[in-house]
Enzyme design. Structure first.
Site, short mmCIF file in Angstrom:
data_model
loop_
_atom_site.label_atom_id
_atom_site.label_comp_id
_atom_site.label_asym_id
_atom_site.label_seq_id
_atom_site.Cartn_x
_atom_site.Cartn_y
_atom_site.Cartn_z
N ASP A 67 71.64 7.20 -17.10
CA ASP A 67 72.82 6.68 -17.03
C ASP A 67 73.12 6.46 -15.29
O ASP A 67 72.58 7.21 -14.58
CB ASP A 67 73.83 7.45 -17.76
CG ASP A 67 74.04 8.86 -17.43
OD1 ASP A 67 73.05 9.29 -16.69
OD2 ASP A 67 74.42 9.61 -18.23
N ASN A 136 81.06 17.91 -25.54
CA ASN A 136 81.44 17.11 -26.76
C ASN A 136 80.18 16.63 -27.54
O ASN A 136 80.28 15.98 -28.35
CB ASN A 136 82.42 16.21 -26.43
CG ASN A 136 81.75 15.10 -25.48
OD1 ASN A 136 80.77 15.27 -25.20
ND2 ASN A 136 82.72 14.06 -25.12
N GLU A 143 79.32 9.04 -25.98
CA GLU A 143 80.38 9.78 -26.28
C GLU A 143 80.53 9.59 -27.74
O GLU A 143 79.97 8.77 -28.47
CB GLU A 143 81.67 9.30 -25.67
CG GLU A 143 81.79 9.36 -23.94
CD GLU A 143 81.83 10.70 -23.37
OE1 GLU A 143 81.77 11.73 -23.99
OE2 GLU A 143 82.71 10.58 -22.28
C1 GLP Z 1 76.91 14.48 -17.63
C2 GLP Z 1 75.68 13.41 -17.72
C3 GLP Z 1 74.95 13.93 -18.71
C4 GLP Z 1 74.94 15.45 -18.84
C5 GLP Z 1 76.20 16.07 -19.02
C6 GLP Z 1 76.39 17.58 -19.05
O1 GLP Z 1 78.00 13.86 -18.36
N1 GLP Z 1 75.96 12.01 -17.93
O2 GLP Z 1 73.64 13.39 -18.89
O3 GLP Z 1 74.09 15.98 -19.83
O4 GLP Z 1 77.02 15.58 -17.87
O5 GLP Z 1 76.21 18.28 -17.80
P1 GLP Z 1 75.95 19.41 -17.23
O6 GLP Z 1 74.60 19.71 -17.41
O7 GLP Z 1 76.43 19.81 -15.94
O8 GLP Z 1 76.64 20.59 -18.42
#
Ligand code: GLP
Length: 243
Positions: A67, A136, A143
């Site tokens: 992404d 979430n 999402e």
């Molecule tokens: C962002 C990214 C996701 C990732 C998520 C969790 O939203 N787009 O790909 O998995 O954060 O992030 P973290 O690993 O910092 O908890």
């Protein structure tokens, strides 16, 4: 689905890096689907260490990231383009022309998403897709929703995700509110999926996503249906499941 328990974040990172390294050993010209967020940073550090030891060669590897924020420049240090270069690409012998992310600078969502789908198809899809897990249950930026989105699309980020990402930006207003993300079908078509999860704050969602019903309300739950999905989680993230 295979769940590997690590004692802490460092062990999770080493185990995940070993699985990615194994993929590169068996197929040096593999396509890796890569992820951002704080969780995989340790995994990337371990991969860089293996490269520096002379144990890993990225010269034939292609990467496609999950992404990118919409409306952010590549030079912005919060762009995922910047993140990937900073955490991995600039430290290994990867051919940067073979590293792909959705183009966050393209204002036309259809154009950006179609172009990214084309790229993923043209490289033949991911041999291994690395994923983090949102609080979430989001994967990439898919999402919670009433159905599973298929291919690359533009998403309005949820309040919970914007707030979780706020720590990286100067203020709430600076956090992008939209992103381009690979869809669930594209993730599910990866030959292997590797999820990394760490920390007690992820314990509830780990239980829901990997031990609860499969539902688009918890996007990661769909991974229970993937034929070759491995979750590497630390003890804190697994603290609410019996293992
Ligand atoms: C962002 C990214 C996701 C990732 C998520 C969790 O939203 N787009 O790909 O998995 O954060 O992030 P973290 O690993 O910092 O908890």
């Amino acid at each position: 689905m295979k769940i590997i328990k690590a004692k802490d974040y460092d062990e999770m990172s080493r185990k995940a890096a070993n699985l990615i390294a194994a993929q590169i050993y068996v197929k040096p010209d593999c396509v890796l689907g890569l992820a951002t967020g704080s969780t995989p940073i340790g995994t990337y550090k371990e991969l860089v260490a293996k490269y520096e030891m002379g144990d890993l060669d990225f010269s034939e590897v292609t990467t496609v990231n999950l992404d990118e924020y919409k409306g952010i420049t590549k030079e912005n240090d919060q762009s995922y383009y910047y993140f990937m270069n900073d955490n991995l690409f600039s430290h290994v012998n990867i051919n940067k022309e073979k590293t792909f992310l959705p183009d966050g600078t393209e204002p036309d969502s259809d154009k950006a998403c179609n172009a990214y789908n084309e790229i993923i198809h043209s490289v033949g899809g991911q041999d291994l897709q690395l994923l983090g897990l949102g609080h979430n249950g989001h994967i990439g930026f898919n999402e919670p929703a009433s159905e599973f989105p298929l291919e690359t699309h533009c998403v309005d980020l949820t309040e919970s995700t914007i707030k979780a990402n706020q720590r990286f930006f100067a203020s709430y207003d600076d956090v992008p509110k939209q992103a381009y993300t690979m869809g669930i079908k594209t993730i599910m078509q990866a030959k292997k999926v590797l999820v990394v999860v760490s920390g007690e704050d992820k314990a509830d969602i780990v239980q829901k996503a990997f031990f609860g019903p499969v539902t688009p309300e918890v996007p990661a739950s769909v991974l229970q249906l993937h034929p070759d999905c491995t979750v590497v989680a630390d003890a804190a993230a697994l603290s609410k499941v019996n293992m």
